[in-house]
Scaffold this motif. Structure first.
Motif, mmCIF file in Angstrom:
data_model
loop_
_atom_site.group_PDB
_atom_site.id
_atom_site.type_symbol
_atom_site.label_atom_id
_atom_site.label_comp_id
_atom_site.label_asym_id
_atom_site.label_seq_id
_atom_site.Cartn_x
_atom_site.Cartn_y
_atom_site.Cartn_z
ATOM 1 N N LEU A 146 0.853 -1.184 0.000
ATOM 2 C CA LEU A 146 0.000 0.000 0.000
ATOM 3 C C LEU A 146 0.893 1.241 0.000
ATOM 4 O O LEU A 146 1.943 1.254 0.648
ATOM 5 C CB LEU A 146 -0.903 0.038 1.237
ATOM 6 N N ALA A 147 0.461 2.279 -0.709
ATOM 7 C CA ALA A 147 1.259 3.502 -0.752
ATOM 8 C C ALA A 147 0.401 4.648 -1.266
ATOM 9 O O ALA A 147 -0.711 4.443 -1.783
ATOM 10 C CB ALA A 147 2.497 3.326 -1.631
ATOM 11 N N ILE A 217 -10.123 1.045 -8.764
ATOM 12 C CA ILE A 217 -11.110 0.215 -8.055
ATOM 13 C C ILE A 217 -11.666 0.982 -6.850
ATOM 14 O O ILE A 217 -12.025 0.400 -5.832
ATOM 15 C CB ILE A 217 -10.526 -1.147 -7.655
ATOM 16 N N ASP A 218 -11.756 2.277 -6.995
ATOM 17 C CA ASP A 218 -12.288 3.153 -5.965
ATOM 18 C C ASP A 218 -13.810 2.999 -5.887
ATOM 19 O O ASP A 218 -14.498 3.005 -6.916
ATOM 20 C CB ASP A 218 -11.916 4.601 -6.323
ATOM 21 N N TRP A 219 -14.311 2.862 -4.670
ATOM 22 C CA TRP A 219 -15.773 2.793 -4.447
ATOM 23 C C TRP A 219 -16.470 3.989 -5.094
ATOM 24 O O TRP A 219 -17.587 3.862 -5.608
ATOM 25 C CB TRP A 219 -16.042 2.770 -2.948
ATOM 26 N N GLY A 260 -2.551 -0.033 -4.308
ATOM 27 C CA GLY A 260 -2.416 -1.281 -3.573
ATOM 28 C C GLY A 260 -2.332 -2.435 -4.543
ATOM 29 O O GLY A 260 -2.834 -2.349 -5.672
ATOM 30 N N ASN A 261 -1.686 -3.515 -4.114
ATOM 31 C CA ASN A 261 -1.556 -4.666 -5.001
ATOM 32 C C ASN A 261 -2.518 -5.782 -4.604
ATOM 33 O O ASN A 261 -3.278 -5.659 -3.649
ATOM 34 C CB ASN A 261 -0.105 -5.163 -5.072
ATOM 35 N N GLN A 262 -2.475 -6.876 -5.361
ATOM 36 C CA GLN A 262 -3.359 -8.012 -5.136
ATOM 37 C C GLN A 262 -2.628 -9.097 -4.352
ATOM 38 O O GLN A 262 -1.434 -9.306 -4.547
ATOM 39 C CB GLN A 262 -3.837 -8.577 -6.472
ATOM 40 N N PHE A 269 -0.606 -3.673 -9.310
ATOM 41 C CA PHE A 269 -1.122 -2.598 -8.461
ATOM 42 C C PHE A 269 -2.310 -1.922 -9.142
ATOM 43 O O PHE A 269 -2.367 -1.816 -10.366
ATOM 44 C CB PHE A 269 -0.040 -1.550 -8.198
ATOM 45 N N SER A 270 -3.245 -1.462 -8.324
ATOM 46 C CA SER A 270 -4.399 -0.703 -8.793
ATOM 47 C C SER A 270 -4.476 0.619 -8.044
ATOM 48 O O SER A 270 -3.899 0.770 -6.966
ATOM 49 C CB SER A 270 -5.698 -1.490 -8.560
ATOM 50 N N VAL A 271 -5.218 1.563 -8.616
ATOM 51 C CA VAL A 271 -5.501 2.831 -7.930
ATOM 52 C C VAL A 271 -6.734 2.622 -7.062
ATOM 53 O O VAL A 271 -7.827 2.348 -7.560
ATOM 54 C CB VAL A 271 -5.735 3.974 -8.932
ATOM 55 N N LEU A 272 -6.550 2.734 -5.757
ATOM 56 C CA LEU A 272 -7.630 2.503 -4.794
ATOM 57 C C LEU A 272 -8.407 3.771 -4.474
ATOM 58 O O LEU A 272 -9.501 3.705 -3.910
ATOM 59 C CB LEU A 272 -7.060 1.936 -3.495
ATOM 60 N N GLY A 273 -7.840 4.905 -4.810
ATOM 61 C CA GLY A 273 -8.470 6.185 -4.526
ATOM 62 C C GLY A 273 -7.558 7.322 -4.925
ATOM 63 O O GLY A 273 -6.390 7.112 -5.281
#
Length: 279
Positions: A146-147, A217-219, A260-262, A269-273
């Motif tokens: 996470l970063a 993958i942001d809510w 964050g990664n899977q 890694f994906s963009v979480l927000g």
């Protein structure tokens, strides 16, 4: 202006998880609420992450699984709330940041309203090199997962139709929806796939960076689509681009991506927000 990472490259991320399974009380600033995924056991699960605020050296923490749909209203929390939660190390997840929360032991402390109240905690955690995170993850399964990464250049946002759930995901949804809710006795509504998915294209500050393409993958990407359910496909795509590129990544914003990664594919890694205070 780009900032140095809070973590040196040789000691990035939190230390190893505790050796035993005793419950630990964590205090977190919630920064990430990922889009829900189908789960046969929990219905829809979301990954929540944040920065631990009760230790001398703040580190990232991932809480999973959390079923937001069935949280009691008193327990529900949102981004940029500071919460306290009892949790245990997630043993089936090798990532050091991953913890399993005890859902009935979540307590909201307070909400940080506005970027100025959040920046003193988050600005020191900003990193410059997504390339470094990728390299470390390829070398070690338990590398920093996470970063908060500040891009040098956001090249674009690609919005494309969502393909729908896979056969396995649909099976999980149907299995969960077919079970009556234990508290209400009513049938559970199945989780609907969003109409669109999106991916950022950007370069980080590392010299020689060839660019990164990471799915969002942001809510909030899903929530905006639900609010604009009556829009045509073309209008909805335009609205998503306007929000996630035109507004969040505007020239007057000091944009950074929560990434964050899977667990099963640590090199992905994906963009979480998006973190987007004004300059």
């Amino acid at each position: 202006m780009a900032q140095m990472s809070l973590f040196g490259s040789s000691e990035a991320g939190p230390g190893p998880k505790p050796a035993d399974d005793r419950t630990v009380r964590l205090q977190l600033l919630i920064t990430v609420k990922a889009a829900p995924n189908p789960s046969e056991k929990y219905g829809e699960t979301v990954c929540v992450a944040g920065l631990r605020t009760d230790v001398l050296r703040p580190t990232w923490v991932r809480l999973y699984p959390i079923n937001f749909r069935h949280l009691d209203s008193d327990e529900a929390f949102k981004k940029y709330d500071i919460i306290s939660v009892d949790a245990k190390p997630a043993r089936q997840d090798q990532r050091r940041e991953s913890w399993k929360p005890i859902m009935d032991r979540i307590q909201k402390e307070r909400h940080l309203d506005g970027w100025r109240s959040r920046q003193p905690l988050l600005d020191p955690a900003v990193e410059d090199s997504m390339c470094r995170l990728n390299r470390d993850a390829q070398e070690r399964a338990d590398a920093q997962s996470l970063a908060l990464v500040r891009p040098k250049e956001v090249r674009g946002l690609k919005v494309t139709p969502h393909p729908g759930w896979t056969a396995d995901e649909q099976r999980k949804i149907e299995a969960y929806a077919s079970q009556p809710d234990l508290f209400s006795g009513r049938s559970r509504s199945p989780l609907q796939a969003p109409r669109f998915k999106a991916a950022y294209h950007y370069r980080c500050h590392e010299r020689g960076c060839n660019g990164h393409k990471q799915h969002v993958i942001d809510w909030e990407l899903v929530a905006l689509q639900r609010r604009l359910v009556g829009y045509s496909d073309a209008a909805l795509q335009e609205a998503l681009e306007a929000k996630f590129l035109g507004e969040m990544c505007a020239a007057n914003r000091e944009v950074a991506f929560y990434v964050g990664n899977q667990a099963k594919r640590v090199h992905v890694f994906s963009v979480l927000g998006v973190y987007w205070p004004k300059r």
